[in-house]
Design a protein around this motif. Structure first.
Motif, PDB file in Angstrom:
ATOM      1  N   VAL A 199       0.834  -1.205   0.000  1.00  0.00           N
ATOM      2  CA  VAL A 199       0.000   0.000   0.000  1.00  0.00           C
ATOM      3  C   VAL A 199       0.864   1.248   0.000  1.00  0.00           C
ATOM      4  O   VAL A 199       0.615   2.211  -0.748  1.00  0.00           O
ATOM      5  N   SER A 200       1.898   1.262   0.831  1.00  0.00           N
ATOM      6  CA  SER A 200       2.794   2.427   0.890  1.00  0.00           C
ATOM      7  C   SER A 200       3.430   2.689  -0.462  1.00  0.00           C
ATOM      8  O   SER A 200       3.507   3.839  -0.923  1.00  0.00           O
ATOM      9  N   ALA A 201       3.895   1.642  -1.121  1.00  0.00           N
ATOM     10  CA  ALA A 201       4.529   1.810  -2.426  1.00  0.00           C
ATOM     11  C   ALA A 201       3.537   2.341  -3.451  1.00  0.00           C
ATOM     12  O   ALA A 201       3.873   3.198  -4.277  1.00  0.00           O
ATOM     13  N   SER A 202       2.302   1.845  -3.410  1.00  0.00           N
ATOM     14  CA  SER A 202       1.286   2.296  -4.357  1.00  0.00           C
ATOM     15  C   SER A 202       0.970   3.774  -4.154  1.00  0.00           C
ATOM     16  O   SER A 202       0.862   4.550  -5.114  1.00  0.00           O
ATOM     17  N   LEU A 203       0.801   4.166  -2.898  1.00  0.00           N
ATOM     18  CA  LEU A 203       0.483   5.562  -2.596  1.00  0.00           C
ATOM     19  C   LEU A 203       1.614   6.484  -3.012  1.00  0.00           C
ATOM     20  O   LEU A 203       1.400   7.537  -3.640  1.00  0.00           O
ATOM     21  N   ARG A 204       2.831   6.119  -2.685  1.00  0.00           N
ATOM     22  CA  ARG A 204       3.972   6.968  -3.022  1.00  0.00           C
ATOM     23  C   ARG A 204       4.168   7.062  -4.531  1.00  0.00           C
ATOM     24  O   ARG A 204       4.562   8.109  -5.047  1.00  0.00           O
ATOM     25  N   HIS A 205       3.885   5.978  -5.226  1.00  0.00           N
ATOM     26  CA  HIS A 205       3.989   6.015  -6.681  1.00  0.00           C
ATOM     27  C   HIS A 205       3.013   7.029  -7.272  1.00  0.00           C
ATOM     28  O   HIS A 205       3.282   7.642  -8.309  1.00  0.00           O
ATOM     29  N   ALA A 206       1.873   7.217  -6.584  1.00  0.00           N
ATOM     30  CA  ALA A 206       0.868   8.177  -7.047  1.00  0.00           C
ATOM     31  C   ALA A 206       1.147   9.588  -6.533  1.00  0.00           C
ATOM     32  O   ALA A 206       0.328  10.493  -6.748  1.00  0.00           O
ATOM     33  N   GLY A 207       2.265   9.782  -5.847  1.00  0.00           N
ATOM     34  CA  GLY A 207       2.612  11.104  -5.335  1.00  0.00           C
ATOM     35  C   GLY A 207       1.934  11.444  -4.026  1.00  0.00           C
ATOM     36  O   GLY A 207       1.845  12.622  -3.649  1.00  0.00           O
ATOM     37  N   ILE A 208       1.471  10.437  -3.300  1.00  0.00           N
ATOM     38  CA  ILE A 208       0.792  10.644  -2.028  1.00  0.00           C
ATOM     39  C   ILE A 208       1.754  10.321  -0.885  1.00  0.00           C
ATOM     40  O   ILE A 208       2.329   9.229  -0.841  1.00  0.00           O
TER      41      ILE A 208
END
Length: 407
Positions: A199-208
């Motif tokens: 989840v962390s990787a997905s969010l950070r990939h989206a700039g979150i």
């Protein structure tokens, strides 16, 4: 530990004359038909599946409908004559939400000549290692990354995997206006940690930004205080529902309501009466199509639940859907066989299925030849309506993303 329970699931109990069973690990189904030999659990007119799940123990509540969903799917199949002239019979074992109980349950099912194990648990690692060594197929819901490392395992979903993530959740949160996210995830298992990493990787990939992870306490006030102080406008939760709703309440009371709130355990009609108002506006991500889409296969599911598992009400519980899907996958494997299948020929046949989606019940088409251990790319997102009394789909189609490296 529960003793073996065997039943014919269908409109009537059918008397069976058991044939002498002998396994032939390196023969094809057609070759066995010619020789007259069958794998354990297979006769001329029946095939035996063993169910393994937590009927008791600390995790039992979230698996309440699993056996009922399996029963409904097998019942619907048997009502049309079964698969290749064979009715599906089943027995089950309670793993008591315990790894050692899960392993013991698997041993009991094999000792009772289950042809394959249909499994949904939170503690399956030891049993899938054992079942692989025993050459027994396992179908169901992958709860641990080890499912992706065995050739005998076939899962309808992969939500967490070592070193993997997808863009899907991050894209969704960004679309809903989220900019800073807090994770409230209970690290009860290695799987929970992998989920948090993904989840962390997905969010950070989206700039979150991921500004906090509070995972070690069940003190709602403490969790809420930390998350509110972080300035997060988004919360992603894989934690007990009372903790999640408590944090949502506290955020509203503090004048800091979340723009985006997602919980992995909130898609269940039983929750609407006690929690609906507190969860209003909250999202859930699903690896299967939301029942609100009213697809033909979903109508069949609801009808079969009413016919064969009427004790489960309301029927649209997530664990019941997981049971239906797991049983459907078991049946799909049987349809690759002719004559007397062996366990090896069954696994080979199911591994050759390249477009499985349970007749549209799932939002991902699985290629079992290439997708072993790969995370789901597509999810259906639902929201609890403002009135708190029903779910509504967020968009006309499920959202699909791409794979990224979690590291």
């Amino acid at each position: 530990m529960q003793v073996w329970r065997t039943r014919v699931i269908g409109t009537a109990v059918v008397a069976m004359t058991l044939l002498a069973a002998c396994s032939s690990g390196d023969s094809s189904g057609s070759a066995n038909a010619a020789s007259g030999s069958c794998a354990p659990g297979v006769t001329k007119d029946s095939i035996k599946a063993g169910l393994l799940y937590p009927d008791t123990g600390v995790m039992a509540a979230q698996f309440t409908g699993f056996r009922a969903g399996v029963t409904a799917r097998f019942g619907a199949e048997n009502a049309t004559g079964g698969v290749d002239g064979r009715k599906i019979i089943s027995g089950w074992q309670d793993d008591e939400s315990d790894p050692s109980g899960n392993l013991q349950g698997a041993r009991e099912l094999v000792a009772q000549n289950a042809f394959a194990v249909v499994q949904y648990s939170a503690v399956s690692q030891q049993s899938i290692d054992y079942l692989d060594s025993a050459g027994v197929p396992v179908v169901g819901v992958a709860d641990q990354p080890g499912w992706g490392q065995h050739q005998n395992t076939f899962s309808v979903t992969f939500a967490s995997q070592t070193g993997q993530s997808t863009t899907t959740l991050g894209d969704f949160v960004r679309q809903q206006g989220g900019t800073k996210a807090a994770l409230a995830i209970s690290f009860l298992s290695e799987t929970a940690k992998l989920y948090a990493d993904g989840v962390s990787a997905s969010l950070r990939h989206a700039g979150i930004d991921v500004v906090t992870q509070d995972v070690d306490t069940t003190n709602t006030a403490d969790v809420a205080r930390k998350i509110i102080a972080s300035g997060a406008d988004t919360i992603i939760a894989a934690a007990p529902l009372d903790l999640y709703t408590g944090v949502l309440d506290a955020a509203v009371s503090a004048g800091h309501p979340f723009k985006v709130a997602v919980s992995v355990v909130s898609y269940d009609p039983r929750l609407l009466a006690p929690y609906g108002q507190k969860l209003a506006g909250s999202y859930a991500q699903l690896s299967f199509a939301a029942l609100e889409r009213d697809r033909p296969v979903q109508r069949r599911f609801l009808q079969a639940m009413a016919t064969y598992s009427p004790e489960i009400s309301p029927p649209g519980q997530q664990s019941a859907i997981d049971g239906w899907l797991s049983a459907d996958l078991f049946i799909r494997g049987l349809r690759t066989q002719h004559g007397c299948p062996t366990r090896e020929s069954y696994m080979k046949g199911l591994r050759g299925v390249t477009d499985y989606d349970a007749d549209g019940m799932m939002v991902n088409k699985i290629n079992f030849a290439t997708d072993q251990g790969q995370l789901d790319l597509c999810y259906d997102f639902v929201r609890i309506a403002k009135t708190g009394d029903h779910f509504e789909v967020v968009s006309p189609q499920p959202l699909c993303g791409a794979r990224i490296e979690a590291g």
